[in-house]
Design a protein around this motif. Structure first.
Motif, PDB file in Angstrom:
ATOM      1  N   ILE A 121       0.914  -1.284   0.037  1.00 21.56           N
ATOM      2  CA  ILE A 121      -0.054   0.005   0.041  1.00 21.56           C
ATOM      3  C   ILE A 121       0.957   1.227  -0.081  1.00 21.56           C
ATOM      4  O   ILE A 121       0.697   2.242  -0.877  1.00 21.56           O
ATOM      5  N   LEU A 124       2.143   1.687  -3.316  1.00 23.09           N
ATOM      6  CA  LEU A 124       0.761   2.267  -4.036  1.00 23.09           C
ATOM      7  C   LEU A 124       0.787   3.657  -3.895  1.00 23.09           C
ATOM      8  O   LEU A 124       0.456   4.652  -4.794  1.00 23.09           O
ATOM      9  N   GLN A 125       0.734   4.211  -2.515  1.00 25.09           N
ATOM     10  CA  GLN A 125       0.821   5.549  -2.216  1.00 25.09           C
ATOM     11  C   GLN A 125       1.926   6.637  -2.792  1.00 25.09           C
ATOM     12  O   GLN A 125       1.571   7.447  -3.417  1.00 25.09           O
ATOM     13  N   THR A 128       1.285   6.475  -6.680  1.00 19.68           N
ATOM     14  CA  THR A 128       0.199   7.656  -7.000  1.00 19.68           C
ATOM     15  C   THR A 128       0.370   9.068  -6.596  1.00 19.68           C
ATOM     16  O   THR A 128      -0.045   9.895  -7.554  1.00 19.68           O
ATOM     17  N   ARG A 129       1.251   9.193  -5.658  1.00 20.83           N
ATOM     18  CA  ARG A 129       1.871  10.640  -5.671  1.00 20.83           C
ATOM     19  C   ARG A 129       2.591  11.007  -6.784  1.00 20.83           C
ATOM     20  O   ARG A 129       2.463  11.994  -7.362  1.00 20.83           O
ATOM     21  N   GLU A 165      -1.692  -2.874  -7.106  1.00 15.80           N
ATOM     22  CA  GLU A 165      -3.100  -3.241  -6.919  1.00 15.80           C
ATOM     23  C   GLU A 165      -3.197  -4.676  -6.881  1.00 15.80           C
ATOM     24  O   GLU A 165      -4.185  -5.032  -6.017  1.00 15.80           O
TER      25      GLU A 165
ATOM     26  N   ARG B 196      -8.032  14.927  -2.757  1.00 19.56           N
ATOM     27  CA  ARG B 196      -6.894  15.298  -2.396  1.00 19.56           C
ATOM     28  C   ARG B 196      -6.372  17.017  -2.439  1.00 19.56           C
ATOM     29  O   ARG B 196      -5.956  17.476  -1.540  1.00 19.56           O
ATOM     30  N   ARG B 213      -6.219   0.880  -4.695  1.00 23.75           N
ATOM     31  CA  ARG B 213      -5.822   2.174  -5.633  1.00 23.75           C
ATOM     32  C   ARG B 213      -6.356   3.381  -4.992  1.00 23.75           C
ATOM     33  O   ARG B 213      -5.769   4.427  -5.449  1.00 23.75           O
ATOM     34  N   ALA B 216      -4.698   4.634  -1.742  1.00 20.03           N
ATOM     35  CA  ALA B 216      -3.482   5.227  -2.131  1.00 20.03           C
ATOM     36  C   ALA B 216      -3.252   6.737  -2.274  1.00 20.03           C
ATOM     37  O   ALA B 216      -2.158   7.328  -2.430  1.00 20.03           O
ATOM     38  N   TRP B 217      -4.336   7.132  -2.509  1.00 24.01           N
ATOM     39  CA  TRP B 217      -4.383   8.726  -2.613  1.00 24.01           C
ATOM     40  C   TRP B 217      -4.203   9.407  -1.330  1.00 24.01           C
ATOM     41  O   TRP B 217      -3.762  10.827  -1.191  1.00 24.01           O
ATOM     42  N   ALA B 218      -4.307   8.852  -0.366  1.00 23.62           N
ATOM     43  CA  ALA B 218      -4.192   9.270   1.005  1.00 23.62           C
ATOM     44  C   ALA B 218      -2.740   9.505   1.520  1.00 23.62           C
ATOM     45  O   ALA B 218      -1.962   8.641   1.059  1.00 23.62           O
ATOM     46  N   ASP B 219      -2.339  10.284   2.640  1.00 18.86           N
ATOM     47  CA  ASP B 219      -1.352  10.348   3.293  1.00 18.86           C
ATOM     48  C   ASP B 219      -1.098   9.081   4.178  1.00 18.86           C
ATOM     49  O   ASP B 219       0.010   8.752   4.152  1.00 18.86           O
TER      50      ASP B 219
END
Lengths: 209, 254
Positions: A121, A124-125, A128-129, A165, B196, B213, B216-219
């Protein structure tokens, strides 16, 4: 993974020298699979040995240029025209680790699963960034911005995201399967205790809890 | 924005040893067994976990839609348990935007009316509230839906209206339950980018999702299991990512 064909694809667009090939390769794949110059030269000399590239002179600064031969261009077309084989999947360390973990007594399999999930994860984070930055059109350090380089990098990032994923979904699935297995085992033990004897072997029959 | 740099500020959301028991006697279910969680300004937190792990309970408690059996829920430093009904309604209307899994739009109101309602209840003129609603609809990429009724919208469109409603005004805390469930992957991504951006502008958000997926946008991604927080993953600073990518090596093929 083919550095060979990657280099051929770049040389198909005109003669280039070693360092330039490295830079252009990384501009497209975003240093996800970094190359060192040594790898580039080793690969070039093999390509030359196989008649797929040829030396194409030096510039004033002494850079040795290489160009794709006709055979090299044919090899490249054949590569694009052939699917990447999936029938002999590469060894996957995680699959092997879990396959071993469920058979070795005393291994906390769910801890292995959760440890991997956290790690994946996190990856993945991070991807994504990077993707957020790529979509915002932010320039990457050391990369000349160009629409085709940026598109290539975005596709590579998407691939990393989808692959990671998929791994996480598989881990979720493993966990559910492990939980089912544990329930089944519990039910068997309970039945065995009730019957006052060892659990009868009931292969292929699901016991209800 | 890094949450470590924000950690001295009052958290926008603070769950203090929160427990929630449903039912009693033999039917008693411990939905949450003592959860501590802080969400700071600028922080986007995703909550993951299998069905029944307490994710949605956590969210409803955070939004003041349910009361904990033990522990406290603080929004911007105010304990929700200390508020009377009127005060609680005000916090929910002004500070908290809540995206329900089943959207909860009012069928008799248009999209723009659904969105502007909390602002009008807050005393804003109908005209200004509508203007804000239109901006929110634009942000979600659906300005053409302003005067449509929920029944005339697809699930995905209703979901985006519900998100617009949660984002309107100066909400400091956005809570979302599977906010991308009805959306295709590109639209879902666009919605997450909006969340975001809200957080990057200083709001705090907590989202429940089972999609890695999207999480994954989270901190920070926190994992719930059987009503407990068992683990979390914190995203690193993006600047160091390319460096860590460069530590991967690649073998020369033969």
């Amino acid at each position: 993974m083919s550095i060979r064909h990657g280099l051929l694809a770049l040389l198909d667009q005109g003669p280039r020298y070693g360092y330039q090939l490295r830079t252009e390769f990384e501009a497209r794949t975003g240093a996800t699979w970094p190359l060192n110059v040594g790898q580039v030269y080793t690969t070039l000399s093999r390509l030359e040995r196989d008649g797929l590239v040829e030396a194409a002179g030096e510039d004033d600064e002494g850079h040795q240029f290489y160009a794709a031969t006709d055979a090299g261009r044919a090899e490249l077309r054949a590569w694009f025209g052939t699917p990447v084989p999936r029938t002999n999947p590469p060894r996957d360390e995680l699959a092997i680790k879990l396959a071993m973990a469920v058979t070795v007594p005393g291994v906390d399999v769910s801890a292995v699963v959760q440890g991997q999930r956290r790690h994946s994860i996190k990856a993945l984070q991070d991807y994504t960034r990077l993707k957020g930055r790529a979509l915002a059109g932010e320039a990457r350090p050391g990369v000349v911005p160009s629409a085709s380089n940026d598109l290539a990098w975005l596709l590579v990032l998407d691939q990393l995201i989808f692959q990671t994923e998929a791994e996480i979904r598989w881990l979720d699935h493993c966990e559910t399967r492990l939980a089912q297995q544990a329930e089944l085992l519990q039910a068997r033990t309970a039945e065995a205790t009730r019957d006052g004897g060892p659990a009868p072997a009931k292969r292929g029959r699901r016991l209800r809890a | 924005m890094s949450h470590t740099q924000e950690s001295r500020q009052t958290p926008v959301l603070h769950l203090e040893n929160v427990t929630r028991v449903h039912g009693h006697g033999a039917a008693e279910v411990q939905a949450l067994r003592g959860v501590d969680l802080k969400v700071h300004p600028g922080e986007f937190v995703a909550v993951m976990g299998p069905s029944g792990s307490g994710k949605s309970t956590l969210l409803t408690l955070a939004g003041g839609l349910d009361t904990p059996s033990g522990g406290r829920v603080l929004v911007e430093g105010v304990a929700l348990g200390d508020l009377n009904r009127k005060q609680l309604a005000q916090v929910r209307r002004r500070s908290v935007g809540y995206v329900f899994q089943d959207y909860n739009l009012i069928p008799a109101l248009t999209a723009a009316e659904n969105i502007s309602l909390p602002r009008e209840l807050d005393g804003l003129s109908a005209r200004s509230a509508r203007r804000e609603a239109l901006v929110a609809l634009e942000e979600l990429g659906i300005p053409e839906l302003a005067d449509r009724f929920p029944d005339d919208m697809s699930g995905g469109q209703q979901q985006r209206v519900a998100i617009a409603r949660a984002l309107i005004g100066d909400r400091r805390l956005v809570l979302a339950d599977e906010p991308t469930g009805a959306l295709d992957s590109t639209t879902g991504e666009a919605v997450l980018a909006v969340l975001r951006a809200r957080c990057d502008a200083g709001a705090a958000a907590m989202m429940v999702t089972h999609e890695a997926r999207h999480a994954a946008w989270a901190d920070r991604v926190v994992f719930l299991r059987d009503g407990r927080m068992v683990d979390e993953s914190v995203s690193q600073d993006a600047a160091s990512l390319l460096v860590s990518a460069a530590t991967n090596s690649m073998k020369v093929d033969e």
